[in-house]
Write a protein that holds these residues in place. Sequence first.
Motif, PDB file in Angstrom:
ATOM      1  N   ALA A  31       7.189   5.355  -9.329  1.00  0.00           N
ATOM      2  CA  ALA A  31       6.667   6.300  -8.339  1.00  0.00           C
ATOM      3  C   ALA A  31       5.552   5.641  -7.530  1.00  0.00           C
ATOM      4  O   ALA A  31       4.825   4.789  -8.034  1.00  0.00           O
ATOM      5  N   PRO A  32       5.408   6.015  -6.255  1.00  0.00           N
ATOM      6  CA  PRO A  32       4.333   5.452  -5.439  1.00  0.00           C
ATOM      7  C   PRO A  32       2.971   5.790  -6.032  1.00  0.00           C
ATOM      8  O   PRO A  32       2.759   6.891  -6.537  1.00  0.00           O
ATOM      9  N   ARG A  53      -3.896   0.938   8.454  1.00  0.00           N
ATOM     10  CA  ARG A  53      -2.449   1.205   8.364  1.00  0.00           C
ATOM     11  C   ARG A  53      -1.906   0.789   7.000  1.00  0.00           C
ATOM     12  O   ARG A  53      -0.923   1.345   6.526  1.00  0.00           O
ATOM     13  N   LEU A  54      -2.548  -0.166   6.350  1.00  0.00           N
ATOM     14  CA  LEU A  54      -2.101  -0.584   5.017  1.00  0.00           C
ATOM     15  C   LEU A  54      -2.117   0.576   4.025  1.00  0.00           C
ATOM     16  O   LEU A  54      -1.341   0.591   3.073  1.00  0.00           O
ATOM     17  N   ALA A  55      -2.991   1.562   4.248  1.00  0.00           N
ATOM     18  CA  ALA A  55      -3.062   2.715   3.356  1.00  0.00           C
ATOM     19  C   ALA A  55      -1.760   3.510   3.358  1.00  0.00           C
ATOM     20  O   ALA A  55      -1.455   4.210   2.394  1.00  0.00           O
ATOM     21  N   ASP A  56      -0.966   3.398   4.422  1.00  0.00           N
ATOM     22  CA  ASP A  56       0.317   4.100   4.476  1.00  0.00           C
ATOM     23  C   ASP A  56       1.254   3.629   3.375  1.00  0.00           C
ATOM     24  O   ASP A  56       2.109   4.384   2.919  1.00  0.00           O
ATOM     25  N   ALA A  57       1.108   2.389   2.940  1.00  0.00           N
ATOM     26  CA  ALA A  57       1.979   1.857   1.889  1.00  0.00           C
ATOM     27  C   ALA A  57       1.689   2.516   0.547  1.00  0.00           C
ATOM     28  O   ALA A  57       2.549   2.526  -0.339  1.00  0.00           O
ATOM     29  N   HIS A  59       1.648   5.521  -0.238  1.00  0.00           N
ATOM     30  CA  HIS A  59       2.442   6.725  -0.463  1.00  0.00           C
ATOM     31  C   HIS A  59       3.937   6.461  -0.393  1.00  0.00           C
ATOM     32  O   HIS A  59       4.731   7.401  -0.402  1.00  0.00           O
ATOM     33  N   LEU A  60       4.322   5.184  -0.313  1.00  0.00           N
ATOM     34  CA  LEU A  60       5.727   4.820  -0.196  1.00  0.00           C
ATOM     35  C   LEU A  60       6.196   4.101  -1.443  1.00  0.00           C
ATOM     36  O   LEU A  60       5.410   3.449  -2.133  1.00  0.00           O
ATOM     37  N   VAL A  68       5.690  -1.466   6.539  1.00  0.00           N
ATOM     38  CA  VAL A  68       4.257  -1.337   6.814  1.00  0.00           C
ATOM     39  C   VAL A  68       3.630  -2.717   6.945  1.00  0.00           C
ATOM     40  O   VAL A  68       2.879  -2.995   7.879  1.00  0.00           O
ATOM     41  N   TYR A  69       3.930  -3.620   6.012  1.00  0.00           N
ATOM     42  CA  TYR A  69       3.342  -4.960   6.040  1.00  0.00           C
ATOM     43  C   TYR A  69       3.742  -5.715   7.304  1.00  0.00           C
ATOM     44  O   TYR A  69       2.925  -6.409   7.905  1.00  0.00           O
TER      45      TYR A  69
END
Length: 101
Positions: A31-32, A53-57, A59-60, A68-69
């Motif tokens: 799980a993320p 934007r790295l914080a978006d990863a 939750h994935l 994202v990277y």
Amino acid sequence: MNDSVTAAGTTAEAATAQAEPAAEPEYDPAAPAPLNVDRTPTGNADVDARLERLADADHLATDGHVEVYEDVHEGLRDALTALDTRPGPPAPTRHPPAAPQ
């Protein structure tokens, strides 16, 4: 309605609720999960936005991290390229060689 029936019904419901343990969320190692990596601001708005934007990863699932990277990498590369295209101070001029005496 009879008070004894109501009291008995309430007691039975309470006993049932106590008998069943609360459902705990199952542990899922796939799980993320947030990495909680600190991101120190650089002072450059473009770079800071990409690093955020790295914080978006967080939750994935891991298969979503690549997108994202790649987006962050492209944005950081663009920010570095923009630094090269900005006008800087004029280049130093050469002084003419000293005249022989």
